[in-house]
Design an enzyme around this catalytic site. Structure first.
Site, PDB file in Angstrom:
ATOM      1  N   GLU A   1       0.849  -1.192   0.000  1.00  0.00           N
ATOM      2  CA  GLU A   1       0.000   0.000   0.000  1.00  0.00           C
ATOM      3  C   GLU A   1       0.891   1.251   0.000  1.00  0.00           C
ATOM      4  O   GLU A   1       2.088   1.194   0.285  1.00  0.00           O
ATOM      5  CB  GLU A   1      -0.891  -0.006   1.237  1.00  0.00           C
ATOM      6  CG  GLU A   1      -1.622  -1.299   1.483  1.00  0.00           C
ATOM      7  CD  GLU A   1      -2.853  -1.490   0.614  1.00  0.00           C
ATOM      8  OE1 GLU A   1      -3.536  -0.501   0.319  1.00  0.00           O
ATOM      9  OE2 GLU A   1      -3.137  -2.637   0.258  1.00  0.00           O
TER      10      GLU A   1
ATOM     11  N   LYS B   1       3.107   4.278  -5.490  1.00  0.00           N
ATOM     12  CA  LYS B   1       3.801   3.050  -5.092  1.00  0.00           C
ATOM     13  C   LYS B   1       5.182   2.937  -5.733  1.00  0.00           C
ATOM     14  O   LYS B   1       5.791   1.871  -5.718  1.00  0.00           O
ATOM     15  CB  LYS B   1       2.948   1.839  -5.443  1.00  0.00           C
ATOM     16  CG  LYS B   1       1.603   1.834  -4.722  1.00  0.00           C
ATOM     17  CD  LYS B   1       0.813   0.602  -5.057  1.00  0.00           C
ATOM     18  CE  LYS B   1      -0.539   0.631  -4.367  1.00  0.00           C
ATOM     19  NZ  LYS B   1      -1.319  -0.584  -4.617  1.00  0.00           N
TER      20      LYS B   1
END
Length: 261
Positions: free
Chosen positions: A3, A51
């Protein structure tokens, strides 16, 4: 897939260890970078973008990496044993006098001109943990395809960057709708976007202790993710699980309204 808060923490630790220091070790173990040597250059910063990780070094160069499902950056002190996996899984080694950063199982590793970073990350939507965070743009991006299932729209990094499968399931629960609800039917899109920002902000400084419930007691940190067939915290109904876009998603059939798999 990690995440956004996990990637933010990795970037923060790498920045503290490498930024402002001269590289004394550089070993990039992918064929197209095998001859690259960045030793003698100072690391300017390590910045997360959604990310993605951007390690900028003097001379206008950026080492771009992405963890995807199994990648990881580990930090070691001089003489400390490297424990992130077998040697054949190492893709990058960057070191200075005090720290060595070792990148394991990195599926994306490329060297860019810093000015060309938009080629790697320019497609991303507003970063939930970045200085470019813009809730209005994020909401507009989500609603651009009103027929798309909410879960898929939340995972699309072009809409807003940083949400993975855990936060997707938790945000749908907190929004009281199923992951298959067409995003155009989301009752309060502004609230969902704000919840996403709030959850990642609250968790980014607590690696390994992520919580969406407010509790850090074992087994009580997440409302639905990973809790298939266990009772919903709110109503006691067994949580259900089914694939969505190739990954498992979780929902409570009583607390969340909308279509299901």
């Amino acid at each position: 897939m990690p995440e956004g808060d996990t990637v933010w923490h990795a970037a923060h630790r790498l920045h503290e260890a490498l930024a402002g220091e001269v590289l004394t070790t550089c070993d990039l173990r992918v064929p197209r970078l095998a001859t690259v040597d960045l030793t003698g250059r100072t690391v300017l910063d390590v910045t997360p973008r959604g990310k993605h990780l951007l390690t900028r070094v003097e001379g206008g160069l950026t080492l771009h990496s992405h963890l995807r499902m199994e990648g990881a950056w580990r930090l070691y002190a001089p003489g400390e044993k490297w424990t992130g996996g077998p040697a054949f899984q190492i893709r990058a080694v960057l070191g200075n006098a005090a720290h060595t950063a070792v990148g394991y199982r990195l599926p994306v590793l490329e060297l860019l001109r810093t000015a060309a970073e938009p080629k790697a990350v320019g497609h991303l939507g507003p970063d939930l943990l970045g200085p470019d965070w813009d809730p209005d743009t994020a909401r507009a991006n989500l609603l651009r395809d009103p027929a798309r299932p909410l879960g898929e729209a939340l995972l699309d990094q072009r809409n807003l960057a940083g949400i993975g499968n855990v936060y997707k399931s938790e945000l749908c629960f907190l929004s009281q709708v199923t992951p298959w609800l067409p995003v155009g039917e989301l009752p309060e899109p502004d609230r969902t976007v704000e919840l996403a920002h709030r959850l990642l902000e609250a968790n980014r400084a607590h690696p390994g202790r992520r919580s969406t419930t407010g509790s850090h007691r074992p087994g009580q940190t997440l409302y639905v993710y990973g809790r298939a067939r266990r009772p919903c915290f709110r109503c006691g109904t067994p949580v259900r699980s089914a694939p969505q876009d190739g990954r498992p998603t979780y929902w409570c059939p009583r607390c969340q309204s909308g279509p299901t798999r």
